[in-house]
Design a protein around this motif. Structure first.
Motif, PDB file in Angstrom:
ATOM      1  N   VAL A   1      -1.759   4.119  -1.654  1.00 31.82           N
ATOM      2  CA  VAL A   1      -3.067   3.951  -1.631  1.00 31.82           C
ATOM      3  C   VAL A   1      -3.472   3.301  -0.059  1.00 31.82           C
ATOM      4  CG1 VAL A   1      -3.551   3.608  -3.864  1.00 31.82           C
ATOM      5  CG2 VAL A   1      -2.995   1.387  -2.515  1.00 31.82           C
ATOM      6  N   ASP A   2      -4.683   3.404   0.326  1.00 28.10           N
ATOM      7  CA  ASP A   2      -4.943   2.831   1.724  1.00 28.10           C
ATOM      8  C   ASP A   2      -5.298   1.365   1.863  1.00 28.10           C
ATOM      9  OD1 ASP A   2      -4.720   5.839   2.624  1.00 28.10           O
ATOM     10  OD2 ASP A   2      -6.828   5.915   2.194  1.00 28.10           O
ATOM     11  N   ILE A   3      -5.920   0.763   0.650  1.00 33.41           N
ATOM     12  CA  ILE A   3      -6.404  -0.557   0.681  1.00 33.41           C
ATOM     13  C   ILE A   3      -6.125  -1.125  -0.527  1.00 33.41           C
ATOM     14  CG2 ILE A   3      -8.433  -1.772   0.972  1.00 33.41           C
ATOM     15  CD1 ILE A   3      -9.814   0.356   2.182  1.00 33.41           C
ATOM     16  N   ILE A   4      -5.366  -2.270  -0.438  1.00 25.00           N
ATOM     17  CA  ILE A   4      -5.166  -3.037  -1.727  1.00 25.00           C
ATOM     18  C   ILE A   4      -5.697  -4.481  -1.585  1.00 25.00           C
ATOM     19  CG2 ILE A   4      -3.516  -4.403  -3.162  1.00 25.00           C
ATOM     20  CD1 ILE A   4      -1.555  -2.044  -2.604  1.00 25.00           C
TER      21      ILE A   4
ATOM     22  N   TYR B   1       2.414   2.126  -3.521  1.00 22.43           N
ATOM     23  CA  TYR B   1       1.424   2.653  -4.666  1.00 22.43           C
ATOM     24  C   TYR B   1       0.768   3.848  -3.927  1.00 22.43           C
ATOM     25  CZ  TYR B   1       2.174  -1.698  -7.093  1.00 22.43           C
ATOM     26  OH  TYR B   1       2.822  -2.442  -7.867  1.00 22.43           O
TER      27      TYR B   1
ATOM     28  N   PHE C   1     -13.401  -0.852  -8.583  1.00 18.76           N
ATOM     29  CA  PHE C   1     -11.913  -1.317  -8.211  1.00 18.76           C
ATOM     30  C   PHE C   1     -10.935  -0.379  -9.304  1.00 18.76           C
ATOM     31  CE2 PHE C   1     -14.315  -4.419  -6.433  1.00 18.76           C
ATOM     32  CZ  PHE C   1     -13.787  -4.595  -5.031  1.00 18.76           C
ATOM     33  N   ARG C   2     -10.014  -0.020  -8.878  1.00 17.90           N
ATOM     34  CA  ARG C   2      -8.898   0.306  -9.743  1.00 17.90           C
ATOM     35  C   ARG C   2      -7.922  -0.638  -9.880  1.00 17.90           C
ATOM     36  NH1 ARG C   2      -6.490   6.231  -9.758  1.00 17.90           N
ATOM     37  NH2 ARG C   2      -6.586   6.275  -7.433  1.00 17.90           N
TER      38      ARG C   2
ATOM     39  N   THR D   1       0.698  -1.318   0.007  1.00 22.51           N
ATOM     40  CA  THR D   1       0.082   0.039   0.086  1.00 22.51           C
ATOM     41  C   THR D   1       1.024   1.184  -0.139  1.00 22.51           C
ATOM     42  OG1 THR D   1      -0.302  -0.143   2.443  1.00 22.51           O
ATOM     43  CG2 THR D   1      -2.095  -1.134   1.103  1.00 22.51           C
TER      44      THR D   1
ATOM     45  N   GLU E   1      -7.289  -1.398  -6.267  1.00 18.96           N
ATOM     46  CA  GLU E   1      -7.660  -0.415  -5.135  1.00 18.96           C
ATOM     47  C   GLU E   1      -9.106  -0.422  -5.188  1.00 18.96           C
ATOM     48  OE1 GLU E   1      -7.360   4.219  -3.819  1.00 18.96           O
ATOM     49  OE2 GLU E   1      -6.401   3.717  -5.721  1.00 18.96           O
TER      50      GLU E   1
ATOM     51  N   CYS F   1      -1.539  12.249  -6.096  1.00 17.67           N
ATOM     52  CA  CYS F   1      -1.598  10.696  -6.472  1.00 17.67           C
ATOM     53  C   CYS F   1      -0.176  10.045  -6.544  1.00 17.67           C
ATOM     54  CB  CYS F   1      -2.520  10.314  -7.729  1.00 17.67           C
ATOM     55  SG  CYS F   1      -2.865   8.569  -7.962  1.00 17.67           S
TER      56      CYS F   1
ATOM     57  N   LEU G   1      -4.271  -1.522  -9.863  1.00 21.83           N
ATOM     58  CA  LEU G   1      -3.280  -0.810  -9.635  1.00 21.83           C
ATOM     59  C   LEU G   1      -1.896  -1.348 -10.514  1.00 21.83           C
ATOM     60  CD1 LEU G   1      -3.342  -0.817  -5.797  1.00 21.83           C
ATOM     61  CD2 LEU G   1      -3.823   1.392  -7.560  1.00 21.83           C
TER      62      LEU G   1
END
Length: 742
Positions: free
Chosen positions: A627-630, A625, A644-645, A622, A663, A711, A647
């Protein structure tokens, strides 16, 4: 006619056996077990189901252990607890379902004394300061002073003789309630103890009384139905914790043992303990000095107050003022849970509370000595009536008469029950059933060969809900290892080492407690099971021990709720002057091994497998990248209502096969259009990147980076494009990026 004679002979033999059982010529454990079950049936059918507010339990619960620390607590903490109870909450009497048998040396005073006697013995300033601080560092003395001149009863336990094993005598016993004569010591069949584990001398002397809390009267099936009020040691009589606490609350009235000596028994003068008088209160007991516990209901029949709230002075004073208070624990890890007729898992401290309530309310039921004679007579009467009805009446009338006789027996025992008298029910009903069965099957006598045991308590560190469900139907659940599709969650504090270096131990403890407690609540609220805490990290899973077909969805919602909770906590941390905290969360769904794993000394209900390891790796990514959550592919597939994105496609440390990571953005109904547009632009850039169209991909990522400068993901891909342009990956490139660190 010959058949009728055989049946009558067998019926007569059955009656003779029943009478022999009644007068104890032959011991039948199964009959006693049946009697125990009928007792449990009557008890559960007539439970008051109300809360007795005269007795309050201060509970060393999981919340207290989380906030104060693992048990046993330091004696200065216990002293503060006692002081708050009497001075701030004004309780009437305090009973400890705890023993303080060992000295508390946690203050470090021994080390200070050693310095004073050696290296610093000539340092007058040090010696003077030490003497000033000594009273505050002598925790046992602090605790003992908090007990002085207060109505406090300390707990301890007795030990009985075990073959080839020496019995210890530890600590100091409280003052005995009386000394028995040689005759009483020999003839009274009360429990006799050879050893004990009692409190430190200085602590026991400061308390007004003491009482034992062990129970040698547990039935063969492990159920707490009776508890002794008195035991003897070296001809001295000692009271139980419940009796001593009730007596102190009643201003220590005189204790009088009521012994019946009238009549003849087995050719000798009858000599049996019938009751204990506590001033004007009469407590009926059996020949061992035990009482039938007058349970009011399942756990929660008394008000519980967390010990942490007492220390924090946040409990409701009206609940505690002028009340009898018992200090004990309901935490599974402290192993003070009992099996009772009303609940398989029952806090031991609430057993004492029920007895105290029964003494004060005069609601303790009694099985008088004359019930043996009553049982003998009622069996003869039933046998005669059943014999006549079965041999003289038609099958229909014989069946009807057997039912009526059984109903009369049941009604009579319940009528006596309402008047606090326990009459035997199992033996009369069993005689009726057996005689009826024997007659109706023409001599085929079916005898019970085995009895089910009550569900065993599970002393493992698993959610309390699971223990309750297992107790209700132990066959449905298993703690043995098995493979299931589940979802695992890992969360970790970013930069924890740097954060911890800037805090002192107290601040670090406060930070971790304030962080882990709300996060745990969020996980439990979303049906998750906490696996373990690993420093600043939490490992939890969904789908076991209770099957959950929506484990992935529940885990994902928990992850989002954790991030929402974190934002609230960040404001609180800022107000307290604590550092800013961020966390990363990794989720993965797959087949995992779940079950009780460990050694014979310690086990844990946990999960293992590649899917678990991948969940841990996703959490560690995380930060890379930004981000908070994977989540993994399987988690994404299980929650189609989320956007979802993608990653990346990565090959993580310790795993050869590449995985696609995502994500989670949010529920489709909650995501703003601007974010949907951004993700669409990102997908286009990612497609160009995978086609190795570096120039166009770079333009797209550059434009995204300008639109969303915060980002980190877009900058990461720009750096990769530059690297790949200088070192082309080749035409057979699969777009996978290999991570070399965990």
């Amino acid at each position: 006619m010959q058949l009728q004679r055989i049946i009558r002979l067998l019926l007569s033999l059955l009656i003779l056996i029943a009478l022999l059982l009644n007068i104890n010529i032959y011991q039948a454990p199964f009959l006693q077990q049946l009697e125990n079950w009928t007792y449990d049936f009557r008890l559960n059918l007539t439970l008051p189901g109300t809360i007795d507010d005269k007795v309050v339990i201060v509970d060393i619960d999981e919340i207290s252990l989380t906030n104060v620390g693992r048990f046993p607590w330091k004696r200065d903490v216990m002293a503060r607890l006692v002081t708050h109870l009497f001075d701030f909450y004004q309780v009437k009497t305090l009973g400890f379902d705890i023993v303080f048998a060992e000295k508390d040396t946690s203050s470090g005073l021994q080390a200070f004394n050693k310095l004073a006697n050696n290296e610093l013995k000539n340092n007058q300033q040090y010696l003077s300061t030490l003497e000033k601080l000594r009273p505050s560092l002598e925790y046992d003395q602090l605790f003992s002073r908090s007990l002085e001149n207060r109505d406090v009863v300390l707990g301890y336990y007795f030990k009985r003789y075990l073959e080839n094993k020496e019995v210890d005598k530890i600590g100091k016993l409280p003052m005995a309630i009386s000394q028995m004569t040689d005759e009483w010591s020999q003839r009274l069949p009360i429990y006799k103890a050879e050893g004990y584990g009692a409190n430190l001398d200085i602590i026991q002397q400061a308390a007004k009384s003491g009482g034992f809390f062990n129970n040698p009267a547990v039935d063969a099936d492990g159920v707490f139905r009776r508890v002794p009020l008195i035991q003897s040691h070296e001809k001295f009589l000692y009271s139980s914790l419940s009796l001593a606490t009730a007596r102190l609350a009643l201003n220590k009235p005189k204790i009088e043992l009521i012994v019946e000596t009238d009549g003849q028994k087995n050719g000798q003068n009858y000599f049996a303990l019938e009751a204990i008088n506590l001033g004007q209160y009469r407590i009926p007991v059996d020949h061992n000095g035990s009482v039938y516990v007058p349970y009011r209901g399942p756990t929660g029949s008394f008000k519980y107050v967390s010990a942490f709230k007492i220390l924090d002075k946040t409990a409701d004073p009206n609940i505690l003022k002028n009340k009898i208070v018992l200090l004990g624990t309901s935490a599974p890890g402290l192993l003070d849970l009992r099996s009772t007729p009303v609940q398989n898992i029952f806090p031991g401290v609430e057993v004492h509370a029920n007895i105290i309530s029964g003494i004060l309310n005069q609601s303790i039921k009694h099985k008088p000595a004359w019930t043996i004679g009553y049982e003998f007579v009622i069996l003869i009467i039933i046998a005669i009536i059943m014999f006549l009805s079965l041999t003289l009446l038609s099958p229909v009338l014989a069946t009807l008469s057997s039912i009526i006789i059984g109903l009369i027996v049941v009604a009579g025992t319940f009528l006596a029950w309402q008047n606090l008298i326990i009459l035997p029910m199992a033996s009369p009903l069993l005689l009726i059933a057996l005689m009826f069965t024997l007659h109706m099957t023409y001599g085929f006598f079916v005898e019970s060969r085995g009895k089910r045991q009550l569900a065993h308590m599970f002393g493992q560190y698993i959610p309390p809900e699971l223990v309750d469900e297992m107790s209700e139907d132990a066959t449905e659940f298993s703690l043995e290892g098995e493979s299931r599709e589940m979802t695992v969650l890992f969360s970790d504090v970013r930069g924890f080492t740097t954060i911890s270096e800037g805090l002192d131990p107290r601040q670090l403890t406060e930070l971790m407690n304030d962080l882990l407690t709300p996060m745990t609540r969020v996980i439990h609220r979303n049906r998750g099971t906490i696996d373990k805490y690993m420093g600043d990290a939490i490992m939890s899973f969904w789908g076991a021990p209770i099957h959950d077909p929506e484990h992935a969805r529940h885990a994902l919602y928990a992850a989002f709720d954790m991030m929402k909770e974190l934002k609230v906590m960040q404001k609180e941390f800022h107000e307290k002057g604590l550092p800013h905290v961020n966390i990363g969360i990794g989720l993965n769904t797959g087949v995992m091994n779940v079950g009780n794993m460990g050694s014979e000394f310690r086990v844990a209900y946990t999960v293992l497998g590649d899917a678990v390891n991948l969940g841990s790796r996703l959490e560690s990514l995380t930060k890379a990248y930004g981000v908070d959550i994977i989540v993994g592919e399987a988690t994404k597939a299980a929650v189609p209502e989320f956007i979802f994105r993608e990653l990346d496609k990565v090959r993580v440390k310790g795993k050869n096969e590449p995985v696609t990571i995502f994500e989670p953005i949010g529920h489709k109904n909650d995501v703003e259009k601007s974010i949907v547009t951004e993700i669409s632009r990102y997908k286009q850039a990612l497609r160009l990147y995978h086609k190795q169209d570096w120039d166009k991909a770079e333009v797209e990522f550059f434009n995204l980076s300008r639109s969303y400068p915060d980002c980190k993901l877009y900058l990461e891909y720009q750096n990769r494009i530059n690297s790949n342009r200088n070192n082309p990956p080749g035409k057979d490139w699969d777009g996978v990026f290999t991570h070399t660190s965990k």
